[in-house]
Design a protein around this motif. Structure first.
Motif, PDB file in Angstrom:
ATOM      1  N   UNK A   1      30.003  51.594  48.244  1.00 56.09           N
ATOM      2  CA  UNK A   1      31.291  50.909  48.451  1.00 56.09           C
ATOM      3  C   UNK A   1      32.489  51.849  48.507  1.00 56.09           C
ATOM      4  N   UNK A   2      32.335  53.026  47.888  1.00 55.44           N
ATOM      5  CA  UNK A   2      33.462  53.985  47.900  1.00 55.44           C
ATOM      6  C   UNK A   2      33.576  54.682  49.269  1.00 55.44           C
ATOM      7  N   UNK A   3      32.541  54.551  50.081  1.00 52.47           N
ATOM      8  CA  UNK A   3      32.548  55.230  51.384  1.00 52.47           C
ATOM      9  C   UNK A   3      33.021  54.309  52.518  1.00 52.47           C
ATOM     10  N   UNK A   4      33.643  53.171  52.154  1.00 54.24           N
ATOM     11  CA  UNK A   4      34.126  52.238  53.188  1.00 54.24           C
ATOM     12  C   UNK A   4      35.329  52.844  53.899  1.00 54.24           C
ATOM     13  N   UNK A   5      35.208  52.987  55.202  1.00 53.90           N
ATOM     14  CA  UNK A   5      36.286  53.582  56.002  1.00 53.90           C
ATOM     15  C   UNK A   5      37.192  52.473  56.567  1.00 53.90           C
ATOM     16  N   UNK A   6      38.428  52.842  57.020  1.00 50.02           N
ATOM     17  CA  UNK A   6      39.307  51.834  57.655  1.00 50.02           C
ATOM     18  C   UNK A   6      38.626  51.158  58.845  1.00 50.02           C
ATOM     19  N   UNK A   7      37.780  51.920  59.551  1.00 47.62           N
ATOM     20  CA  UNK A   7      37.038  51.370  60.711  1.00 47.62           C
ATOM     21  C   UNK A   7      36.160  50.191  60.280  1.00 47.62           C
ATOM     22  N   UNK A   8      35.484  50.353  59.141  1.00 45.11           N
ATOM     23  CA  UNK A   8      34.604  49.293  58.618  1.00 45.11           C
ATOM     24  C   UNK A   8      35.437  48.051  58.299  1.00 45.11           C
ATOM     25  N   UNK A   9      36.588  48.254  57.673  1.00 44.20           N
ATOM     26  CA  UNK A   9      37.460  47.122  57.299  1.00 44.20           C
ATOM     27  C   UNK A   9      37.956  46.390  58.551  1.00 44.20           C
ATOM     28  N   UNK A  10      38.388  47.164  59.565  1.00 42.13           N
ATOM     29  CA  UNK A  10      38.886  46.560  60.813  1.00 42.13           C
ATOM     30  C   UNK A  10      37.787  45.730  61.474  1.00 42.13           C
ATOM     31  N   UNK A  11      36.586  46.299  61.561  1.00 44.80           N
ATOM     32  CA  UNK A  11      35.469  45.578  62.204  1.00 44.80           C
ATOM     33  C   UNK A  11      35.075  44.331  61.396  1.00 44.80           C
ATOM     34  N   UNK A  12      35.129  44.467  60.069  1.00 51.24           N
ATOM     35  CA  UNK A  12      34.799  43.311  59.212  1.00 51.24           C
ATOM     36  C   UNK A  12      35.814  42.182  59.425  1.00 51.24           C
ATOM     37  N   UNK A  13      37.105  42.581  59.589  1.00 54.04           N
ATOM     38  CA  UNK A  13      38.164  41.585  59.828  1.00 54.04           C
ATOM     39  C   UNK A  13      37.996  40.918  61.198  1.00 54.04           C
ATOM     40  N   UNK A  14      37.487  41.684  62.164  1.00 52.35           N
ATOM     41  CA  UNK A  14      37.239  41.097  63.495  1.00 52.35           C
ATOM     42  C   UNK A  14      36.078  40.097  63.399  1.00 52.35           C
ATOM     43  N   UNK A  15      35.080  40.457  62.581  1.00 54.33           N
ATOM     44  CA  UNK A  15      33.888  39.593  62.448  1.00 54.33           C
ATOM     45  C   UNK A  15      34.192  38.301  61.680  1.00 54.33           C
ATOM     46  N   UNK A  16      35.189  38.358  60.783  1.00 51.28           N
ATOM     47  CA  UNK A  16      35.464  37.205  59.914  1.00 51.28           C
ATOM     48  C   UNK A  16      35.758  35.902  60.683  1.00 51.28           C
ATOM     49  N   UNK A  17      36.719  35.919  61.650  1.00 52.28           N
ATOM     50  CA  UNK A  17      36.959  34.664  62.385  1.00 52.28           C
ATOM     51  C   UNK A  17      35.741  34.194  63.176  1.00 52.28           C
ATOM     52  N   UNK A  18      34.932  35.136  63.637  1.00 50.03           N
ATOM     53  CA  UNK A  18      33.717  34.753  64.388  1.00 50.03           C
ATOM     54  C   UNK A  18      32.750  34.029  63.452  1.00 50.03           C
TER      55      UNK A  18
END
Lengths: 94, 184
Positions: free
Chosen positions: B116-133
């Motif tokens: 969990x400490x290795x979560x990059x901003x890229x991962x967060x952005x992609x996760x946020x894109x996946x959330x509404x889907x």
């Protein structure tokens, strides 16, 4: 002049109680019949529901055929019928 | 347009929806295999670090869908006041999983993150894109259940949530106990 499409009022605009027919007239000879008559059960459905019932009878009671004709899914049409059955049961209790 | 996106089952259900849903599930499983996306639960989506055999990705999709169908059918058998068909529940719930194809595609860009400490901003952005889907899929699943068994309102929402949780637990347990036997 634009022709207004009239819809049969089903409930009293003042107290929302079901309305009754108190007068019927013959347009050919101007005879008027007065009294107090109940509206037939199907006539007490909304215009949309009544049209659905007519379409249902016309399609020989086939919901699959109706769904095809209306471009809707089978459960959507069946749910509409179930809702109308519930409405009829509610009217019968009044 | 909105009706087709949020209430497609007004127009399509039964065997047509089942066939379309199975085709989309099949395509999703192939994409998931290449993007290493695991749909390992009724409402799960994870990116795996190691590549598994293809049949695992296909089985995951069918177990997740089958669990939802069973749970919703059982719920309908208990609570529905009108008649309903298994084919409508199965078909609409299969098609409701279509948004997972988008998540499988997005996950080509998603790095596998174990720590969990290795979560990059890229991962967060992609996760946020996946959330509404993901939310869209949940809405579709609820609509599938509601249209198929003619349940509406708060009662339908509560029954659906319970069915969803039961399906999640059942699918997780099934995968947990059967997959080690198949891959060993």
């Amino acid at each position: 002049m634009k022709q207004i499409k009239k819809t049969l009022p089903l409930s009293c605009p003042s107290c929302a109680s079901p309305l009754k027919v108190t007068s019927l007239a013959c347009e050919a000879c101007d005879t008027t019949v007065s009294g107090s008559f109940e509206l037939p059960l199907l006539a007490r459905l909304s215009a949309d529901d009544l049209q659905f019932v007519i379409d249902f009878v016309k399609s020989s009671g086939s919901l699959k055929l109706m769904a095809q004709q209306l471009g809707l899914s089978y459960p959507t049409v069946r749910n509409r019928l179930d809702d109308i059955i519930a409405s009829i049961e509610k009217i019968e209790k009044i | 347009m909105n009706t087709w996106l949020l209430r497609p089952f007004t127009y399509i259900a039964g065997s047509k929806a089942l066939l379309a849903g199975w085709i989309v599930m099949l395509i999703t499983s192939v994409v998931a295999y290449f993007s290493k996306t695991h749909f390992d639960g009724a409402i799960d989506a994870h990116v795996g670090a190691t590549l598994m055999p293809y049949f695992i990705y296909l089985l995951e999709a069918f177990i997740a869908w089958g669990s939802m169908v069973l749970a919703c059918y059982a719920a309908a058998a208990i609570f529905a006041r009108t008649s309903f068909r298994l084919i409508d529940i199965a078909g609409t719930l299969a098609l409701a999983r279509a948004p997972l194809l988008l998540i499988a595609l997005i996950n080509f860009a998603m790095p596998a993150t174990v720590d969990p400490t290795a979560i990059t901003p890229m991962v967060i952005v992609l996760a946020l894109i996946c959330l509404p889907i993901f939310i869209w899929m949940l809405v579709l699943m609820y609509q599938a259940f509601s249209v198929s068994v003619n349940l509406k309102g708060n009662k339908a929402v509560i029954i659906f949530i319970v069915a969803l949780l039961v399906a999640e637990v059942f699918s997780k347990a099934l995968m947990h106990f059967t997959f080690p036997l198949m891959t060993s």
